[in-house]
Design an enzyme around this catalytic site. Structure first.
Site, short mmCIF file in Angstrom:
data_model
loop_
_atom_site.label_atom_id
_atom_site.label_comp_id
_atom_site.label_asym_id
_atom_site.label_seq_id
_atom_site.Cartn_x
_atom_site.Cartn_y
_atom_site.Cartn_z
N LEU A 221 55.40 50.81 35.29
CA LEU A 221 53.95 50.85 35.41
C LEU A 221 53.50 52.14 36.08
CD1 LEU A 221 53.17 47.22 36.71
CD2 LEU A 221 53.39 48.01 34.34
N ASP A 222 52.52 52.77 35.50
CA ASP A 222 51.85 53.90 36.13
C ASP A 222 51.01 53.36 37.29
OD1 ASP A 222 50.82 56.60 36.36
OD2 ASP A 222 49.00 55.86 35.39
N LEU A 223 50.57 54.24 38.19
CA LEU A 223 49.76 53.80 39.32
C LEU A 223 48.27 54.12 39.13
CD1 LEU A 223 49.69 52.55 42.19
CD2 LEU A 223 49.97 54.88 43.09
N ASP A 224 47.97 55.40 38.92
CA ASP A 224 46.57 55.83 38.88
C ASP A 224 45.88 55.45 37.57
OD1 ASP A 224 46.39 57.02 41.42
OD2 ASP A 224 47.55 58.73 40.70
#
Length: 231
Positions: free
Chosen positions: A7-10
Site C-alpha cells: 500500500l502506498d501512503l500519500d
C-alpha cells in the site's frame, strides 16, 4: 488469491494534499511569507513535477527537496532561503496526519486478512513521523521507504529489494495499491505485480501503464479482493 498487499501512503491512506497545504501555510507564515492560494497551487504543481523527475531518475531526492522551493521563489522573483524553508516545511509536514475517508478502518480490516507492507517514496523522516502520529505501524508487517531502501518507485530494483526482505514471499499472490499511475501502478508493472489504482477523480488512464483493477478509495479494496478470492 491475494496474500501480500503493498500500500502506498500519500493520497492512498493519508490525505497528502491537506497535509501539504497546512504545512506550507505554517511554514510560509513563520517566515513572513504570504500563503496565497495561487502560490500554494503553483508550489503543488512544481512539487509534483519534481517528484516525477525523481521517479524517472532525472533528479536526486536532495535535489527535489530544494529545487521545488528554488523554482517557486525564482518564478515569484523572491529572494528566500530555500534551505530554511525546506527544513521548516519538512518539520511541519512530519508532525500531523489526516486520514482519507474510510482509510483508517480499511487498513485495520485488511490487516486481519492480508500481509500488509507500506511502499512509499516519501522522505523517511516525514513518513515515519506521520505513520507514528496515525498509529499505523502495528498494521504493517514491514514499512519500505525508498530513501531507506536505496531505490525509488517505480524502479524494479525498489520492489526487488522489498521482496528480498519478506519471508515466504510469492509474487503471484501480491498486489500493489496506490493513487499514482507513474509511481505505484507503473512500479507494479515493472515488478510483475497485480495492480489496483485508486482513482477518486476518475482521471483518464495512461495507455502505456497497465491497470488491473481500479477503485475510488481504499475503503473499496476489501470488497474487490473478496471477489478475486473466489475466482
Amino acid at each position: 488469491m491475494i496474500e501480500f498487499l503493498f500500500l502506498d501512503l500519500d493520497d492512498t491512506i493519508l490525505d497528502f494534499h491537506k497535509a501539504e497545504r497546512i504545512a506550507l501555510e505554517k511554514t510560509f507564515r513563520a517566515h513572513g511569507l504570504n500563503p496565497a492560494p495561487e502560490i500554494m497551487a503553483r508550489y503543488s504543481a512544481i512539487n509534483k513535477r519534481c517528484w516525477e523527475k525523481l521517479e524517472r531518475g532525472e533528479l536526486t531526492r536532495a535535489q527535489v527537496l530544494l529545487k521545488r522551493f528554488e523554482t517557486l521563489f525564482l518564478e515569484l522573483g523572491m529572494d528566500v532561503d530555500s534551505h530554511a524553508i525546506q527544513a521548516s516545511y519538512e518539520h511541519n509536514l512530519s508532525i500531523g496526519h489526516y486520514f482519507l475517508p474510510g482509510a483508517e478502518a480499511a487498513v485495520k480490516a485488511l490487516s486481519k486478512k492480508y500481509r500488509l507492507f507500506l511502499a512509499s517514496n516519501g522522505t523517511a523522516k516525514v513518513q515515519e513521523g506521520r505513520m507514528t502520529s496515525a498509529k499505523l505501524y502495528p498494521y504493517f508487517e514491514q514499512v519500505f521507504i525508498s530513501e531507506e531502501i536505496g531505490f525509488n518507485k517505480p524502479a524494479k530494483a525498489y520492489f526487488d529489494a522489498c521482496f528480498a526482505r519478506i519471508p515466504d514471499f510469492e509474487k503471484g499472490k501480491a498486489m500493489m495499491v496506490g493513487d499514482s499511475l507513474t509511481s505505484d501502478i507503473r512500479g507494479g508493472n515493472n515488478a510483475g505485480l497485480l495492480t489496483c489504482w485508486i482513482n477518486p477523480g476518475h482521471a483518464p488512464r495512461n495507455p502505456e501503464i497497465h491497470v488491473d483493477y481500479e477503485i475510488e478509495a481504499l475503503s473499496q479494496l476489501e470488497a474487490l479482493l473478496s471477489t478475486l478470492s473466489v475466482k
